[in-house]
Design a protein around this motif. Structure first.
Motif, PDB file in Angstrom:
ATOM      1  N   ALA A   1      -1.927  -1.885  -3.087  1.00  0.00           N
ATOM      2  CA  ALA A   1      -0.693  -2.487  -3.601  1.00  0.00           C
ATOM      3  C   ALA A   1       0.176  -1.414  -4.260  1.00  0.00           C
ATOM      4  O   ALA A   1       1.388  -1.352  -4.033  1.00  0.00           O
ATOM      5  CB  ALA A   1      -1.029  -3.598  -4.599  1.00  0.00           C
TER       6      ALA A   1
ATOM      7  N   ASP B   1       5.859  -1.836   3.498  1.00  0.00           N
ATOM      8  CA  ASP B   1       5.080  -3.077   3.647  1.00  0.00           C
ATOM      9  C   ASP B   1       3.786  -2.876   4.426  1.00  0.00           C
ATOM     10  O   ASP B   1       2.944  -3.763   4.419  1.00  0.00           O
ATOM     11  CB  ASP B   1       5.922  -4.132   4.404  1.00  0.00           C
TER      12      ASP B   1
ATOM     13  N   SER C   1       1.570  -5.860   2.870  1.00  0.00           N
ATOM     14  CA  SER C   1       1.782  -6.653   1.655  1.00  0.00           C
ATOM     15  C   SER C   1       1.450  -8.123   1.932  1.00  0.00           C
ATOM     16  O   SER C   1       1.049  -8.851   1.022  1.00  0.00           O
ATOM     17  CB  SER C   1       3.202  -6.485   1.115  1.00  0.00           C
ATOM     18  N   TRP C   2       1.564  -8.551   3.180  1.00  0.00           N
ATOM     19  CA  TRP C   2       1.193  -9.923   3.552  1.00  0.00           C
ATOM     20  C   TRP C   2      -0.311 -10.138   3.365  1.00  0.00           C
ATOM     21  O   TRP C   2      -0.735 -11.189   2.892  1.00  0.00           O
ATOM     22  CB  TRP C   2       1.597 -10.157   5.011  1.00  0.00           C
TER      23      TRP C   2
ATOM     24  N   ILE D   1      -2.114  -8.614   1.204  1.00  0.00           N
ATOM     25  CA  ILE D   1      -2.345  -8.653  -0.248  1.00  0.00           C
ATOM     26  C   ILE D   1      -1.958 -10.020  -0.793  1.00  0.00           C
ATOM     27  O   ILE D   1      -2.674 -10.594  -1.623  1.00  0.00           O
ATOM     28  CB  ILE D   1      -1.602  -7.485  -0.931  1.00  0.00           C
ATOM     29  N   ALA D   2      -0.852 -10.581  -0.282  1.00  0.00           N
ATOM     30  CA  ALA D   2      -0.478 -11.940  -0.676  1.00  0.00           C
ATOM     31  C   ALA D   2      -1.585 -12.919  -0.262  1.00  0.00           C
ATOM     32  O   ALA D   2      -1.911 -13.853  -0.996  1.00  0.00           O
ATOM     33  CB  ALA D   2       0.856 -12.327  -0.041  1.00  0.00           C
TER      34      ALA D   2
END
Ligand SMILES: C[S@@+](CC[C@H](N)C(=O)[O-])C[C@H]1O[C@@H](n2cnc3c(N)ncnc32)[C@H](O)[C@@H]1O
Lengths: 133, 133
Positions: free
Chosen positions: B36, B45, B62-63, B65-66
């Motif tokens: 992150a 990203d 980042s998706w 990580i979400a």
């Protein structure tokens, strides 16, 4: 005898023709976890944040959630959302939308109507599809 | 007298001309928080995951990580990365790269050399810039 033919106009593609609609949005009161769940369920990266009237008040993305993780932050969408949102409209030429994304180093724009209500989202993914063959 | 002119060829744009390079990568052993932080520091990203030889073994975005946040998951990059990576090469036409992103609903492709080492990343943001004016 002279013959006048209409000039062949280059078609101007507008945002409306490539945006995702209806938009998937979230409330500022929602938790960061709820925002993450909505992003994952819908396989998207961007969530416009709207008030009760459907008016745009911010945007939260998977990148913002990664930033919250990087900072060990927990809380609500309103704590991590970006409030100054760069937007577009249905009739804006896609070249202008692409330029806004480039200039601001962002990958999507909420599409708003004249009352600042969100009617769609256009992303760099939507635009790059135009180049696909 | 006939005159032969060379046909005007449409220039074929290849990935090399639009990709980001050198690539920013991460090890599978890194923590999710480290991933992150690297995404945020570099305002990107997508992070190709590489082994000690620099060979591509996964991708974390980042998706992802979400998604880890949505599932309340903590751990290492290798626990959340995607292992079957869709890639491109420096000489691939950008139309083909754009089609790969569209077909797989993803927004970036690691660019690999013949030894599967990552030499860059091309994203839908890089492609949509081509439409900007
Ligand atoms: C379906 S996409 C949607 C979100 C976002 N647009 C993205 O590209 O990550 C999310 C998933 O695709 C994966 N992914 C992204 N780029 C990839 C690639 N080049 N090859 C394989 N999987 C990829 C990510 O690891 C993530 O699990």
């Amino acid at each position: 005898k002279e013959v006048f033919k209409p000039m062949r106009q280059k078609e101007i593609k507008v945002v409306k023709s490539v945006m995702s609609s209806p938009p998937i949005t979230i409330s500022p009161e929602a938790s960061i976890e709820e925002a993450a769940k909505i992003l994952i369920e819908n396989e998207i990266d961007h969530l416009p944040v709207v008030n009760e009237k459907g008016e745009l008040i911010g945007i939260v993305t998977s990148w913002d959630i990664a930033r919250a993780v990087a900072r060990g932050k927990v809380g609500k969408v309103e704590d991590i959302m970006t409030r100054k949102v760069i937007t577009t409209t249905m009739e804006e030429p896609i070249e202008i939308a692409a330029r806004k994304m480039e200039q601001h180093n962002i990958s999507a724009l909420p599409v708003v109507d004249k009352d600042n209500r969100v009617v769609g989202v256009v992303s760099s993914e939507d635009l790059s599809k135009l180049l696909a063959r």
